[in-house]
Motif scaffolding. Structure first.
Motif, PDB file in Angstrom:
ATOM      1  N   ASP A 155       6.427   9.719  -3.322  1.00 36.44           N
ATOM      2  CA  ASP A 155       6.993  10.541  -2.265  1.00 36.44           C
ATOM      3  C   ASP A 155       7.266   9.683  -1.027  1.00 36.44           C
ATOM      4  N   ARG A 156       8.478   9.732  -0.524  1.00 41.28           N
ATOM      5  CA  ARG A 156       8.884   8.882   0.597  1.00 41.28           C
ATOM      6  C   ARG A 156       8.027   9.109   1.833  1.00 41.28           C
ATOM      7  N   GLU A 157       7.845  10.353   2.239  1.00 39.72           N
ATOM      8  CA  GLU A 157       7.089  10.641   3.460  1.00 39.72           C
ATOM      9  C   GLU A 157       5.635  10.217   3.328  1.00 39.72           C
ATOM     10  N   ARG A 158       5.053  10.419   2.165  1.00 41.25           N
ATOM     11  CA  ARG A 158       3.667  10.006   1.931  1.00 41.25           C
ATOM     12  C   ARG A 158       3.546   8.488   2.027  1.00 41.25           C
ATOM     13  N   ALA A 159       4.494   7.776   1.426  1.00 43.17           N
ATOM     14  CA  ALA A 159       4.465   6.313   1.472  1.00 43.17           C
ATOM     15  C   ALA A 159       4.589   5.805   2.909  1.00 43.17           C
ATOM     16  N   LEU A 160       5.507   6.395   3.678  1.00 38.66           N
ATOM     17  CA  LEU A 160       5.683   5.976   5.066  1.00 38.66           C
ATOM     18  C   LEU A 160       4.451   6.289   5.906  1.00 38.66           C
ATOM     19  N   ASP A 161       3.786   7.388   5.605  1.00 40.49           N
ATOM     20  CA  ASP A 161       2.577   7.741   6.338  1.00 40.49           C
ATOM     21  C   ASP A 161       1.471   6.725   6.081  1.00 40.49           C
ATOM     22  N   VAL A 162       1.333   6.295   4.836  1.00 35.96           N
ATOM     23  CA  VAL A 162       0.342   5.273   4.504  1.00 35.96           C
ATOM     24  C   VAL A 162       0.654   3.972   5.234  1.00 35.96           C
ATOM     25  N   MET A 163       1.909   3.593   5.270  1.00 39.40           N
ATOM     26  CA  MET A 163       2.310   2.370   5.951  1.00 39.40           C
ATOM     27  C   MET A 163       2.071   2.472   7.452  1.00 39.40           C
ATOM     28  N   ARG A 164       2.288   3.649   8.020  1.00 40.97           N
ATOM     29  CA  ARG A 164       2.133   3.841   9.454  1.00 40.97           C
ATOM     30  C   ARG A 164       0.678   3.698   9.882  1.00 40.97           C
ATOM     31  N   GLY A 174      -2.845  -3.402  -1.214  1.00 39.35           N
ATOM     32  CA  GLY A 174      -2.443  -4.345  -0.180  1.00 39.35           C
ATOM     33  C   GLY A 174      -3.337  -5.567  -0.149  1.00 39.35           C
ATOM     34  N   ALA A 175      -4.638  -5.344  -0.343  1.00 38.37           N
ATOM     35  CA  ALA A 175      -5.585  -6.461  -0.339  1.00 38.37           C
ATOM     36  C   ALA A 175      -5.313  -7.404  -1.507  1.00 38.37           C
ATOM     37  N   ASP A 199       7.147  -3.253   8.893  1.00 40.24           N
ATOM     38  CA  ASP A 199       6.318  -3.774   7.801  1.00 40.24           C
ATOM     39  C   ASP A 199       7.171  -4.344   6.680  1.00 40.24           C
ATOM     40  N   VAL A 200       8.256  -3.674   6.369  1.00 41.74           N
ATOM     41  CA  VAL A 200       9.149  -4.151   5.315  1.00 41.74           C
ATOM     42  C   VAL A 200       9.720  -5.515   5.673  1.00 41.74           C
ATOM     43  N   LEU A 201      10.074  -5.716   6.932  1.00 45.86           N
ATOM     44  CA  LEU A 201      10.593  -7.014   7.356  1.00 45.86           C
ATOM     45  C   LEU A 201       9.552  -8.109   7.132  1.00 45.86           C
ATOM     46  N   GLY A 202       8.303  -7.807   7.431  1.00 48.55           N
ATOM     47  CA  GLY A 202       7.243  -8.776   7.175  1.00 48.55           C
ATOM     48  C   GLY A 202       7.104  -9.089   5.700  1.00 48.55           C
ATOM     49  N   ALA A 203       7.205  -8.058   4.872  1.00 42.52           N
ATOM     50  CA  ALA A 203       7.115  -8.260   3.427  1.00 42.52           C
ATOM     51  C   ALA A 203       8.269  -9.109   2.911  1.00 42.52           C
ATOM     52  N   LEU A 204       9.458  -8.928   3.480  1.00 41.46           N
ATOM     53  CA  LEU A 204      10.605  -9.735   3.066  1.00 41.46           C
ATOM     54  C   LEU A 204      10.386 -11.206   3.400  1.00 41.46           C
ATOM     55  N   VAL A 205       9.817 -11.477   4.566  1.00 41.43           N
ATOM     56  CA  VAL A 205       9.532 -12.856   4.957  1.00 41.43           C
ATOM     57  C   VAL A 205       8.534 -13.497   3.998  1.00 41.43           C
ATOM     58  N   GLU A 206       7.470 -12.777   3.676  1.00 36.90           N
ATOM     59  CA  GLU A 206       6.468 -13.329   2.759  1.00 36.90           C
ATOM     60  C   GLU A 206       7.060 -13.536   1.369  1.00 36.90           C
ATOM     61  N   ASP A 259       0.833  -1.206   0.000  1.00 34.01           N
ATOM     62  CA  ASP A 259       0.000   0.000   0.000  1.00 34.01           C
ATOM     63  C   ASP A 259       0.866   1.254   0.000  1.00 34.01           C
ATOM     64  N   GLY A 260       1.912   1.255   0.841  1.00 34.20           N
ATOM     65  CA  GLY A 260       2.777   2.426   0.911  1.00 34.20           C
ATOM     66  C   GLY A 260       3.524   2.669  -0.378  1.00 34.20           C
TER      67      GLY A 260
END
Length: 269
Positions: A112-121, A129-130, A250-257, A105-106
């Protein structure tokens, strides 16, 4: 994977490292009842990130055994695979799946980095994401069902699932920064030395190849499964770090998947 471990308590010494590292890993990555670590620091976090496969092993074995029993009862392979993946999601509180959805989703929300991180947060699952969750879950379930058709496939599948947690060592390897100054990413970023990262993947490869050979799987396919997973994780990590400036929980979870999906897919070849 968004929770941040508590900071070290005063007076906590090196002697608590092994217990605390395993406690942090089990408490973060699984639903196994685990006492809280008495201290959390860089050394403890580094150990927690490399013992992920070990603490995941019992959860993976139980989930895959249940899937095996469903398959043995005559259920279609896809149904057995879906049951197994469902049990794995329960056994991990779906923490990695949540990380995958938030990361996609992010990354899809904005360049934009800050926008992406805000979505992830924010953590609410959007359309991208779905879709990612549906595609990854179904792909894993199909591959899992195919593996469970083999007499000892459930053991092989469990080893592959547990081995995918080696992706955590890559994501928290020294030199990989945190994307923001809070959260799990900041707590574990750079906690794993290059030596421990290399040993983690070498041991993972050895265990996967040996277990695959023991249950009648091709050692070549087993080795390629680990190598493919490791490469996929490296490529995804490089892309995310370039986009976000570092890792988050979240990134760590994505790496595992990512590692789990690639290794299961290659294992069915």
């Amino acid at each position: 994977m968004t929770d941040q471990p508590s900071k070290s308590r005063p007076g906590a010494g090196p002697g608590v490292l092994p217990r605390d590292g395993f406690a942090l890993a089990a408490g973060t990555l699984t639903i196994l009842p685990t006492p809280a670590p008495t201290a959390v620091n860089t050394r403890v976090a580094g150990l927690a990130m490399i013992v992920g496969p070990l603490v995941m092993a019992p959860v993976a074995l139980v989930a895959c055994l249940i899937g095996h029993l469903v398959a043995a009862a005559g259920a279609p392979p896809l149904a057995a695979g879906l049951v197994t993946i469902g049990m794995l999601l329960i056994g991990t509180r779906a923490i990695h799946a949540d990380g995958l959805a938030d990361t996609v989703d992010g990354l899809g929300a904005s360049w934009d980095r800050e926008r992406a991180l805000d979505v992830m947060r924010r953590g609410d699952v959007g359309p991208m994401g779905a879709v990612a969750l549906v595609v990854v879950t179904m792909l894993q379930a199909v591959c899992m069902g195919a593996i469970l058709e083999n007499p000892h496939g459930w053991v092989w599948a469990a080893v592959l699932v547990a081995a995918s947690r080696s992706a955590l060592a890559t994501g928290t390897r020294r030199g990989v920064p945190a994307a923001r100054p809070e959260g799990l990413g900041e707590a574990v970023a750079g906690a794993v030395s290059w030596l421990r990262w290399g040993v983690t993947w070498l041991v993972t490869a050895a265990v996967v190849v040996a277990s695959g050979w023991a249950v009648g799987q091709s050692p070549v396919i087993a080795g390629v499964a680990v190598l493919s997973a490791a490469v996929a994780v490296e490529v995804f990590l490089a892309f995310v770090v370039r986009r976000l400036g570092g890792i988050t929980g979240d990134v760590l979870g994505a790496l595992v998947e990512t590692a789990a999906t690639v290794s299961l897919l290659v294992a069915t070849c």
